[in-house]
Write a protein that holds these residues in place. Structure first.
Motif, mmCIF file in Angstrom:
data_model
loop_
_atom_site.group_PDB
_atom_site.id
_atom_site.type_symbol
_atom_site.label_atom_id
_atom_site.label_comp_id
_atom_site.label_asym_id
_atom_site.label_seq_id
_atom_site.Cartn_x
_atom_site.Cartn_y
_atom_site.Cartn_z
ATOM 1 N N PHE A 103 -45.153 19.196 61.434
ATOM 2 C CA PHE A 103 -43.916 18.216 61.268
ATOM 3 C C PHE A 103 -43.273 17.837 62.708
ATOM 4 O O PHE A 103 -43.330 18.609 63.516
ATOM 5 N N GLY A 104 -42.759 16.712 62.694
ATOM 6 C CA GLY A 104 -42.124 16.570 63.960
ATOM 7 C C GLY A 104 -40.327 17.158 63.780
ATOM 8 O O GLY A 104 -40.129 17.506 62.680
ATOM 9 N N TYR A 106 -48.028 7.191 53.921
ATOM 10 C CA TYR A 106 -49.198 8.156 53.864
ATOM 11 C C TYR A 106 -50.452 7.290 54.595
ATOM 12 O O TYR A 106 -51.054 6.268 53.898
ATOM 13 N N LEU A 108 -41.896 11.787 50.378
ATOM 14 C CA LEU A 108 -42.835 11.079 50.953
ATOM 15 C C LEU A 108 -42.653 9.503 50.817
ATOM 16 O O LEU A 108 -42.365 8.849 49.758
ATOM 17 N N ASN A 140 -52.149 22.751 56.148
ATOM 18 C CA ASN A 140 -50.892 22.854 56.718
ATOM 19 C C ASN A 140 -50.439 21.652 57.306
ATOM 20 O O ASN A 140 -51.210 21.170 58.406
ATOM 21 N N LEU A 141 -49.178 21.118 57.174
ATOM 22 C CA LEU A 141 -48.743 19.762 57.735
ATOM 23 C C LEU A 141 -47.955 20.462 58.969
ATOM 24 O O LEU A 141 -47.313 21.520 58.994
ATOM 25 N N GLN A 164 -35.884 12.426 54.494
ATOM 26 C CA GLN A 164 -35.017 13.154 54.069
ATOM 27 C C GLN A 164 -33.488 13.044 54.216
ATOM 28 O O GLN A 164 -32.747 12.616 55.122
ATOM 29 N N TYR A 224 -54.552 12.763 58.971
ATOM 30 C CA TYR A 224 -53.907 12.180 58.008
ATOM 31 C C TYR A 224 -52.549 12.230 58.474
ATOM 32 O O TYR A 224 -52.041 13.246 59.251
ATOM 33 N N TYR A 266 -51.872 16.027 59.448
ATOM 34 C CA TYR A 266 -52.759 17.411 59.319
ATOM 35 C C TYR A 266 -54.243 17.015 59.543
ATOM 36 O O TYR A 266 -54.534 16.035 59.319
ATOM 37 N N PHE A 284 -44.736 25.249 58.291
ATOM 38 C CA PHE A 284 -45.699 25.880 57.078
ATOM 39 C C PHE A 284 -45.642 27.297 57.242
ATOM 40 O O PHE A 284 -45.870 27.984 58.275
ATOM 41 N N LYS A 310 -31.349 17.376 50.367
ATOM 42 C CA LYS A 310 -32.564 17.047 49.670
ATOM 43 C C LYS A 310 -33.943 17.581 50.369
ATOM 44 O O LYS A 310 -33.860 17.870 51.621
ATOM 45 N N GLY A 311 -34.971 17.585 49.598
ATOM 46 C CA GLY A 311 -36.076 17.817 50.396
ATOM 47 C C GLY A 311 -36.884 16.780 50.860
ATOM 48 O O GLY A 311 -36.477 15.431 50.572
ATOM 49 N N PRO A 312 -37.788 16.903 51.742
ATOM 50 C CA PRO A 312 -38.588 15.572 52.327
ATOM 51 C C PRO A 312 -39.093 14.671 51.145
ATOM 52 O O PRO A 312 -39.914 15.315 50.357
ATOM 53 N N TYR A 339 -42.800 26.061 52.588
ATOM 54 C CA TYR A 339 -42.602 25.650 54.145
ATOM 55 C C TYR A 339 -41.040 26.148 54.240
ATOM 56 O O TYR A 339 -40.404 26.366 53.342
ATOM 57 N N LEU A 376 -38.994 12.098 59.082
ATOM 58 C CA LEU A 376 -39.963 13.148 59.765
ATOM 59 C C LEU A 376 -41.181 12.439 59.760
ATOM 60 O O LEU A 376 -41.713 12.152 58.564
ATOM 61 N N PHE A 417 -38.857 25.215 51.299
ATOM 62 C CA PHE A 417 -39.324 24.245 50.490
ATOM 63 C C PHE A 417 -40.761 24.552 49.779
ATOM 64 O O PHE A 417 -41.759 25.093 50.592
ATOM 65 N N TYR A 451 -41.882 11.116 56.122
ATOM 66 C CA TYR A 451 -41.076 11.662 54.954
ATOM 67 C C TYR A 451 -39.550 11.014 55.437
ATOM 68 O O TYR A 451 -39.125 11.158 56.518
ATOM 69 N N MET A 468 -48.272 11.060 57.882
ATOM 70 C CA MET A 468 -47.265 10.959 56.982
ATOM 71 C C MET A 468 -45.858 10.536 57.256
ATOM 72 O O MET A 468 -45.682 11.021 58.808
ATOM 73 N N GLY A 511 -40.243 19.671 47.003
ATOM 74 C CA GLY A 511 -39.043 19.912 46.316
ATOM 75 C C GLY A 511 -37.779 19.877 47.046
ATOM 76 O O GLY A 511 -37.864 19.630 48.488
ATOM 77 N N ASP A 512 -36.559 20.020 46.643
ATOM 78 C CA ASP A 512 -35.255 19.855 47.337
ATOM 79 C C ASP A 512 -34.928 21.323 48.078
ATOM 80 O O ASP A 512 -33.714 21.345 48.572
#
Lengths: 111, 114
Positions: free
Chosen positions: A101-102, A49, A46, A98-99, A38, A32, A92, B45, A42-44, B35, A88, B91, A36, A34, B106-107
């Protein structure tokens, strides 16, 4: 950890350009993938996918996965200043939560 | 559109103190995650939680960390005795039932340890 590698940039393009963002990964069990987006403070969020290899298109965005070369791409057509953000990639495997991330690529689209 | 909400947005704590970070996941989601992102580094994670128990955790998630779903809506991360190196963005994320559901974030809470 080097599960997912991504060029951190920064990348600056003029408005209207086609943007290509890329990641490589090392774990062949990843299924999978994804992307994201950002924004600052702020948060990532989506964006795209995909499951396994192939292309997926959503408006101006196209995600590509090539499992044979372990390569993940995001293309943005007709880029806009509002696309300026950090992108990003993440991946997974089936059965895990668990993702990975780059590092994220910081993109600026100049009006 | 449903979203994951986190409070507080910024938490400043003295080293050695306990801190609780709070999250309200998307209401029909069943999987919950924490995370962290240290400044300039990757998002990493920490832990996943399903059916009122930890389903997976990373090496980072040692004995000073704990998670809890105290009621039907909140999901918390507790750090028992904070260290300087715990300073990071934390996060929360959630995902729906079924294999391969995407995680929504979330942010974040910016945790600063003095």
């Amino acid at each position: 950890q080097k599960e997912v590698e991504q060029d951190p940039g920064p990348l600056s393009v003029p408005e209207g350009a086609i943007v290509s963002l890329n990641c490589t990964y090392s774990n062949s069990a990843f299924q999978y993938f994804m992307w994201y987006r950002q924004y600052s403070r702020k948060g990532p969020e989506l964006l795209m996918y995909t499951y396994s290899s192939g292309n997926k298109e959503d408006g101006r965005f196209t995600a590509q996965v090539d499992k044979s070369s372990k390569y993940i791409s995001l293309f943005i057509r007709d880029s806009q200043p509002s696309d300026s953000a950090t992108y990003l990639c993440a991946a997974y495997q089936t059965g895990a939560n668990n993702l990975f991330f780059g590092t994220g690529t910081r993109l600026t689209v100049i009006p | 559109e449903p979203e994951v909400t986190q409070t507080p947005s910024h938490q400043v704590t003295q080293m050695g103190q306990e801190v609780i970070l709070r999250c309200v996941p998307i209401s029909n989601h069943l999987y919950f995650y924490w995370y962290r992102q240290i400044l300039g580094q990757k998002v990493e994670f920490l832990v996943s939680f399903y059916n009122n128990e930890i389903s997976e955790k990373s090496e980072i998630f040692d004995d000073q960390f704990s998670v809890e779903r105290p009621d039907g809506s909140n999901f918390t991360l507790k750090i028992r005795s904070t260290k300087l190196e715990d300073s990071a963005m934390y996060f929360c994320a959630s995902s729906g039932a079924g294999i391969g559901q995407p995680q929504h974030f979330g942010d974040g809470t910016r945790l600063s340890i003095l």
